[in-house]
Design a protein around this motif. Structure first.
Motif, PDB file in Angstrom:
ATOM      1  N   ARG A 217       0.855  -1.188   0.000  1.00  0.00           N
ATOM      2  CA  ARG A 217       0.000   0.000   0.000  1.00  0.00           C
ATOM      3  C   ARG A 217       0.885   1.230   0.000  1.00  0.00           C
TER       4      ARG A 217
ATOM      5  N   ARG B  86     -13.541  -7.216   1.320  1.00  0.00           N
ATOM      6  CA  ARG B  86     -12.591  -6.410   0.531  1.00  0.00           C
ATOM      7  C   ARG B  86     -11.480  -7.336   0.074  1.00  0.00           C
TER       8      ARG B  86
ATOM      9  N   GLU C 176      -8.505  -7.501  -0.258  1.00  0.00           N
ATOM     10  CA  GLU C 176      -7.267  -6.825   0.151  1.00  0.00           C
ATOM     11  C   GLU C 176      -6.081  -7.440  -0.583  1.00  0.00           C
TER      12      GLU C 176
ATOM     13  N   PHE D  90      -6.443  -9.010  11.504  1.00  0.00           N
ATOM     14  CA  PHE D  90      -6.483  -7.543  11.443  1.00  0.00           C
ATOM     15  C   PHE D  90      -6.921  -7.055  10.065  1.00  0.00           C
ATOM     16  N   ARG D  91      -6.280  -7.560   9.027  1.00  0.00           N
ATOM     17  CA  ARG D  91      -6.657  -7.188   7.673  1.00  0.00           C
ATOM     18  C   ARG D  91      -7.082  -8.451   6.942  1.00  0.00           C
ATOM     19  N   SER D  92      -8.394  -8.690   6.905  1.00  0.00           N
ATOM     20  CA  SER D  92      -8.931  -9.898   6.288  1.00  0.00           C
ATOM     21  C   SER D  92      -9.672  -9.507   5.018  1.00  0.00           C
TER      22      SER D  92
ATOM     23  N   PHE E 291     -14.711  -9.706   6.767  1.00  0.00           N
ATOM     24  CA  PHE E 291     -14.617  -9.276   8.162  1.00  0.00           C
ATOM     25  C   PHE E 291     -15.965  -8.706   8.589  1.00  0.00           C
TER      26      PHE E 291
ATOM     27  N   MET F 253     -18.125  -5.511  10.486  1.00  0.00           N
ATOM     28  CA  MET F 253     -18.057  -4.100  10.830  1.00  0.00           C
ATOM     29  C   MET F 253     -19.251  -3.711  11.684  1.00  0.00           C
TER      30      MET F 253
ATOM     31  N   GLU G 159      -5.391   1.166  13.240  1.00  0.00           N
ATOM     32  CA  GLU G 159      -6.801   1.594  13.320  1.00  0.00           C
ATOM     33  C   GLU G 159      -7.769   0.501  13.805  1.00  0.00           C
ATOM     34  N   LEU G 160      -8.661   0.936  14.709  1.00  0.00           N
ATOM     35  CA  LEU G 160      -9.771   0.095  15.165  1.00  0.00           C
ATOM     36  C   LEU G 160     -11.095   0.615  14.616  1.00  0.00           C
ATOM     37  N   GLU G 161     -11.190   1.936  14.579  1.00  0.00           N
ATOM     38  CA  GLU G 161     -12.439   2.576  14.159  1.00  0.00           C
ATOM     39  C   GLU G 161     -12.119   3.935  13.564  1.00  0.00           C
TER      40      GLU G 161
ATOM     41  N   ALA H 267     -17.313   4.235  12.182  1.00  0.00           N
ATOM     42  CA  ALA H 267     -17.258   2.925  11.516  1.00  0.00           C
ATOM     43  C   ALA H 267     -16.176   2.072  12.169  1.00  0.00           C
TER      44      ALA H 267
ATOM     45  N   GLY I 260     -14.458  -1.817  13.332  1.00  0.00           N
ATOM     46  CA  GLY I 260     -14.287  -3.215  12.936  1.00  0.00           C
ATOM     47  C   GLY I 260     -14.608  -4.117  14.120  1.00  0.00           C
TER      48      GLY I 260
ATOM     49  N   ARG J 108     -11.686  -6.657  14.097  1.00  0.00           N
ATOM     50  CA  ARG J 108     -10.482  -5.982  14.580  1.00  0.00           C
ATOM     51  C   ARG J 108     -10.588  -5.721  16.071  1.00  0.00           C
TER      52      ARG J 108
HETATM   53  P1  ATP Z   1      -7.602   0.472   6.752  1.00  0.00           P
HETATM   54  O1  ATP Z   1      -6.991   1.853   6.585  1.00  0.00           O
HETATM   55  O2  ATP Z   1      -7.041  -0.303   7.899  1.00  0.00           O
HETATM   56  O3  ATP Z   1      -7.683  -0.300   5.467  1.00  0.00           O
HETATM   57  P2  ATP Z   1     -10.099   1.741   6.380  1.00  0.00           P
HETATM   58  O4  ATP Z   1      -9.810   3.124   6.839  1.00  0.00           O
HETATM   59  O5  ATP Z   1     -10.151   1.425   4.935  1.00  0.00           O
HETATM   60  O6  ATP Z   1      -9.117   0.719   7.137  1.00  0.00           O
HETATM   61  P3  ATP Z   1     -12.880   1.846   6.956  1.00  0.00           P
HETATM   62  O7  ATP Z   1     -13.316   1.823   5.560  1.00  0.00           O
HETATM   63  O8  ATP Z   1     -12.972   3.120   7.717  1.00  0.00           O
HETATM   64  O9  ATP Z   1     -11.416   1.229   7.077  1.00  0.00           O
HETATM   65  O10 ATP Z   1     -13.627   0.675   7.734  1.00  0.00           O
HETATM   66  C1  ATP Z   1     -14.079   0.797   9.054  1.00  0.00           C
HETATM   67  C2  ATP Z   1     -13.433  -0.224   9.936  1.00  0.00           C
HETATM   68  O11 ATP Z   1     -13.551  -1.533   9.388  1.00  0.00           O
HETATM   69  C3  ATP Z   1     -11.936  -0.035  10.150  1.00  0.00           C
HETATM   70  O12 ATP Z   1     -11.691   0.899  11.166  1.00  0.00           O
HETATM   71  C4  ATP Z   1     -11.499  -1.422  10.538  1.00  0.00           C
HETATM   72  O13 ATP Z   1     -11.700  -1.630  11.933  1.00  0.00           O
HETATM   73  C5  ATP Z   1     -12.458  -2.318   9.779  1.00  0.00           C
HETATM   74  N1  ATP Z   1     -11.783  -2.858   8.581  1.00  0.00           N
HETATM   75  C6  ATP Z   1     -11.553  -2.236   7.412  1.00  0.00           C
HETATM   76  N2  ATP Z   1     -10.923  -3.055   6.549  1.00  0.00           N
HETATM   77  C7  ATP Z   1     -10.740  -4.225   7.204  1.00  0.00           C
HETATM   78  C8  ATP Z   1     -10.134  -5.478   6.853  1.00  0.00           C
HETATM   79  N3  ATP Z   1      -9.628  -5.682   5.651  1.00  0.00           N
HETATM   80  N4  ATP Z   1     -10.127  -6.467   7.787  1.00  0.00           N
HETATM   81  C9  ATP Z   1     -10.662  -6.280   9.011  1.00  0.00           C
HETATM   82  N5  ATP Z   1     -11.239  -5.113   9.389  1.00  0.00           N
HETATM   83  C10 ATP Z   1     -11.276  -4.108   8.513  1.00  0.00           C
END
Ligand code: ATP
Length: 462
Positions: free
Chosen positions: A113, A198, A200, A208-210, A213, A215, A289-291, A331, A333, A336
């Protein structure tokens, strides 16, 4: 009693191993070698996840926070379909722009990224950071992260749809439905939790990044003139909520976004911050990030109004004014959040046979209590079974009759069970049982007919 341990000294590998060993989290399709970015929640994991989910739902929908005027906010729940009309994602900007800019390394072919190059790891050893393997990094490029599928039997462009990458849009396209069918007035919120998908590029750091997931999102609709005040309100309310789950102290922080980090919808309006947690893998940055709490202006309602051709303006009787409400979006997770709760609870303690215990808040603990007969004879199993059946209609409890008492305590320490009740020789004489406290290892005797009341009092609520 074990001291609180800093997360930076906790081993993520050990946490992942405990989750596997105790049935919190398994790799999806493990017998086939797994599939990157997908995870299954085992018997303990699903209980823990549901407990966090239920606290959020209770605190956002059933008994929402008190607003600045001291009155309870109006927040209504929704549960929208995961697949929606493809135009939803055109309107939201996801089809065109839902992508994190990525850079590729021309030598090792790894993809990173663009905003995380400074903390990403190059897969080529011994190099550490992207580019250190000698490869040149490409300019950042966009990749669409939505999973595509088709509805119906024909697999053509017209039938192409997407798995939702966020739950938010269902709340925007139902905005008018809710207004038409309930008595809410602006300011009010809609809340929804559920799966997001997503694709990813680099799923990592366990759950953490799945790619799939869960929300927990609120869209809070306000008059434009009050948006900043509500943004400040939600910023604090959501930080406080995570503290309440037990993530307080040095592991939690609230961070305002820099101007160049702001999402497209927040760029002009300003106002975006993250609640962040110090995961053991957060590295140099220290927090992840958590939220996100974002002031989204009226971007989404404007887009849906334009794309669908349906008027979404709200008529404010008190102001005698028609407008598209602005939105504050907290928003979070769920999965997360679950990972943060697991990391926080993980407490190494060399003095115990298990060498570690999970120090969950009793209200979040997947199993609230365990019942053990000391030995599997002399009438003890019968008393244990009776107690277990009495308790299980009110609490998640386990009955364990196997192995030595030490091994049974060790299992419960790893599951994070706050109280264990043991039926022993003395129980047969005076109807008392031993209660063992997970965190202090203290033991005391209480009457067997007091165990239910004891649990009610000790578990309490969050
Ligand atoms: P990141 O920067 O970590 O990709 P984001 O800013 O894109 O996150 P948001 O679109 O704001 O995330 O999504 C809201 C919440 O959903 C995030 O704060 C996170 O807790 C959760 N989240 C987002 N992407 C993922 C993921 N790939 N796996 C698990 N949780 C996720």
């Amino acid at each position: 009693m074990a001291e609180a341990t800093s997360n930076s000294t906790k081993s993520m590998d050990a946490i992942v191993a405990l989750c596997r060993r105790r049935g919190f989290i398994f790799q999806s399709s493990e017998i086939y070698g797994g599939i990157g970015g997908f995870w299954d929640y085992g018997p303990l994991g699903v209980l823990l996840k549901n407990n966090i989910r239920d606290v959020w739902w209770r605190d956002m929908v059933l008994t929402p926070p008190l607003g600045p005027d001291g009155k309870e906010l109006d927040i209504l729940g929704l549960d929208c379909s995961i697949i929606s009309h493809p135009k939803v994602w055109e309107a939201s900007g996801h089809v065109a722009g839902f992508a994190d800019p990525m850079v590729d390394c021309k030598k090792c072919k790894a993809r990173f990224r663009a905003d995380q190059v400074s903390e990403a790891t190059c897969p080529e050893k011994p190099s550490k950071r992207p580019g250190e393997c000698g490869g040149e990094l490409t300019e950042p490029r966009q990749f669409n992260l939505m999973f595509q599928t088709y509805h119906g039997a024909v697999f053509d462009e017209e039938h192409k749809t997407y798995l939702r990458p966020e739950t938010a849009q269902g709340m925007f396209y139902n905005f008018k439905n809710v207004l038409d069918t309930s008595r809410v007035k602006v300011p009010f919120g809609l809340a929804q939790l559920g799966k997001g998908f997503r694709n990813e590029i680099t799923p990592r750091n366990f759950i953490f990044r799945s790619r799939e997931f869960e929300m927990m999102e609120v869209e809070f609709f306000v008059h434009p003139s009050e948006a900043n005040q509500w943004y400040q309100f939600w910023r604090k309310a959501r930080y406080d909520w995570w503290c309440k789950l037990g993530l307080a102290g040095q592991n939690l922080r609230l961070r305002d976004h820099e101007q160049d980090e702001l999402a497209h919808y927040a760029r002009d309006s300003g106002g975006c911050c993250d609640v962040e947690y110090a995961f053991p893998f957060s590295g140099e940055k220290g927090f992840s990030e958590l939220e996100g709490i974002a002031y989204r202006s009226n971007f989404d309602l404007t887009q849906h109004q334009k794309t669908s051709g349906v008027g979404l303006e709200y008529f404010d009787q008190e102001r005698n004014e028609r407008y598209l409400p602005h939105v504050i979006e907290p928003a979070a997770g769920l999965t997360r959040g679950l990972l943060a709760v697991l990391c926080e609870a993980y407490t190494p303690d060399e003095s115990r046979p298990s060498k570690v215990f999970m120090k969950f808040h009793p209200a979040l603990a997947p199993v609230k209590a365990a019942v053990f007969p000391l030995v599997n004879k002399d009438g003890m199993p019968e008393i244990a079974e009776k107690l277990y059946h009495e308790l299980r209609v009110r609490f998640v409890v386990e009955l364990d009759v196997k192995q030595s008492i030490g091994k049974r305590y060790a299992r419960m320490d790893e599951a994070g069970t706050p109280y264990c009740f043991t039926i022993d020789g003395q129980t047969l004489q005076d109807q008392t049982v031993t209660v063992r406290y997970r965190d202090t290892l203290q033991q005391e005797r209480i009457a067997v007919d007091r165990v239910g009341a004891f649990l009610t009092e000790k578990i309490g609520s969050i």
